[in-house]
Write a protein that holds these residues in place. Sequence first.
Motif, mmCIF file in Angstrom:
data_model
loop_
_atom_site.group_PDB
_atom_site.id
_atom_site.type_symbol
_atom_site.label_atom_id
_atom_site.label_comp_id
_atom_site.label_asym_id
_atom_site.label_seq_id
_atom_site.Cartn_x
_atom_site.Cartn_y
_atom_site.Cartn_z
ATOM 1 N N ARG A 27 28.959 -32.580 44.996
ATOM 2 C CA ARG A 27 27.769 -31.773 45.190
ATOM 3 C C ARG A 27 26.593 -32.329 44.018
ATOM 4 O O ARG A 27 25.659 -32.517 44.241
ATOM 5 C CB ARG A 27 27.965 -30.232 44.785
ATOM 6 N N GLU A 28 27.290 -32.571 42.881
ATOM 7 C CA GLU A 28 26.445 -32.773 41.667
ATOM 8 C C GLU A 28 25.933 -34.278 41.767
ATOM 9 O O GLU A 28 25.018 -34.469 41.078
ATOM 10 C CB GLU A 28 27.040 -32.413 40.457
ATOM 11 N N ASN A 29 26.817 -35.316 42.389
ATOM 12 C CA ASN A 29 26.314 -36.712 42.131
ATOM 13 C C ASN A 29 25.970 -37.140 43.680
ATOM 14 O O ASN A 29 25.999 -38.229 43.721
ATOM 15 C CB ASN A 29 27.759 -37.397 41.758
ATOM 16 N N SER A 30 26.013 -36.483 44.551
ATOM 17 C CA SER A 30 25.827 -37.044 45.862
ATOM 18 C C SER A 30 24.154 -37.548 45.933
ATOM 19 O O SER A 30 24.082 -38.549 46.898
ATOM 20 C CB SER A 30 25.625 -36.222 47.178
ATOM 21 N N GLU A 31 23.297 -37.244 45.382
ATOM 22 C CA GLU A 31 22.054 -38.036 45.321
ATOM 23 C C GLU A 31 22.191 -39.386 44.597
ATOM 24 O O GLU A 31 20.933 -40.160 44.764
ATOM 25 C CB GLU A 31 21.047 -36.846 44.453
ATOM 26 N N ASP A 32 22.788 -39.334 43.595
ATOM 27 C CA ASP A 32 23.046 -40.645 42.937
ATOM 28 C C ASP A 32 24.233 -41.549 43.484
ATOM 29 O O ASP A 32 23.829 -43.028 43.189
ATOM 30 C CB ASP A 32 23.273 -40.365 41.420
ATOM 31 N N PHE A 33 24.950 -41.208 44.240
ATOM 32 C CA PHE A 33 25.965 -42.346 44.691
ATOM 33 C C PHE A 33 26.107 -42.264 46.207
ATOM 34 O O PHE A 33 26.181 -41.123 46.724
ATOM 35 C CB PHE A 33 27.358 -41.900 43.996
ATOM 36 N N SER A 38 27.781 -40.029 51.655
ATOM 37 C CA SER A 38 28.114 -40.053 52.814
ATOM 38 C C SER A 38 29.499 -39.133 53.260
ATOM 39 O O SER A 38 29.482 -38.571 54.389
ATOM 40 C CB SER A 38 28.929 -41.726 53.049
ATOM 41 N N ILE A 39 30.068 -38.789 51.953
ATOM 42 C CA ILE A 39 31.258 -37.956 52.236
ATOM 43 C C ILE A 39 30.540 -36.500 52.545
ATOM 44 O O ILE A 39 30.980 -35.619 53.407
ATOM 45 C CB ILE A 39 32.277 -37.742 50.962
ATOM 46 N N ASN A 40 29.468 -36.161 51.894
ATOM 47 C CA ASN A 40 28.820 -34.900 51.853
ATOM 48 C C ASN A 40 28.347 -34.813 53.385
ATOM 49 O O ASN A 40 28.517 -33.808 54.202
ATOM 50 C CB ASN A 40 27.783 -34.601 51.149
ATOM 51 N N PHE A 41 27.662 -35.895 54.036
ATOM 52 C CA PHE A 41 27.250 -36.122 55.168
ATOM 53 C C PHE A 41 28.364 -35.715 56.427
ATOM 54 O O PHE A 41 27.951 -34.800 57.308
ATOM 55 C CB PHE A 41 26.650 -37.204 55.662
ATOM 56 N N PRO A 49 38.744 -29.498 57.036
ATOM 57 C CA PRO A 49 39.203 -30.262 55.778
ATOM 58 C C PRO A 49 38.569 -31.910 55.947
ATOM 59 O O PRO A 49 39.074 -32.017 57.074
ATOM 60 C CB PRO A 49 40.369 -29.977 55.198
ATOM 61 N N LEU A 50 38.360 -32.494 54.806
ATOM 62 C CA LEU A 50 38.263 -33.825 55.023
ATOM 63 C C LEU A 50 39.366 -34.649 55.341
ATOM 64 O O LEU A 50 39.453 -35.458 56.208
ATOM 65 C CB LEU A 50 37.814 -34.575 53.693
ATOM 66 N N SER A 51 40.564 -34.110 55.175
ATOM 67 C CA SER A 51 41.899 -34.824 55.601
ATOM 68 C C SER A 51 42.054 -34.645 57.294
ATOM 69 O O SER A 51 42.755 -35.470 57.911
ATOM 70 C CB SER A 51 43.353 -33.928 54.872
ATOM 71 N N GLU A 52 41.385 -33.641 57.811
ATOM 72 C CA GLU A 52 41.420 -33.937 59.160
ATOM 73 C C GLU A 52 40.311 -34.456 59.856
ATOM 74 O O GLU A 52 40.177 -35.075 61.000
ATOM 75 C CB GLU A 52 41.560 -32.267 59.757
ATOM 76 N N THR A 53 39.205 -34.216 59.151
ATOM 77 C CA THR A 53 37.689 -34.841 59.981
ATOM 78 C C THR A 53 37.496 -36.447 59.637
ATOM 79 O O THR A 53 36.949 -37.009 60.600
ATOM 80 C CB THR A 53 36.714 -34.186 59.535
ATOM 81 N N ALA A 54 38.146 -36.744 58.423
ATOM 82 C CA ALA A 54 38.164 -38.201 58.157
ATOM 83 C C ALA A 54 39.259 -38.757 57.319
ATOM 84 O O ALA A 54 39.409 -38.965 56.145
ATOM 85 C CB ALA A 54 36.810 -38.572 57.228
#
Length: 90
Positions: A27-33, A38-41, A49-54
């Motif tokens: 959350r805190e670093n998605s605008e800079d990295f 992309s993970i947030n998207f 969970p990310l383990s299931e979706t990606a």
Amino acid sequence: MFYFQRGSAQLVGHFLPNSVRDEKILRENSEDFLYFSSINFIKEMKSGPLSETAPILYDISFLPTWKKINSGLLKMFKVHDMSVLQDCLH
């Protein structure tokens, strides 16, 4: 794939790969990295969970360094590009 390969290169020397599993860091670093963005998207577009979706992105977060992740993603990117190029030529 492009965003993750470029984004992983951007993270070398900044965070450990397991930071992808930390919601606060994302959350805190998605605008800079780019990688975090992309993970947030993915998290916004898919429920669960990310383990299931990606699962591949989740699994590579257990690798020791971003350098190793970037190297592997670059190889995958090259293989993908070569297969698309072959399809276009035929």
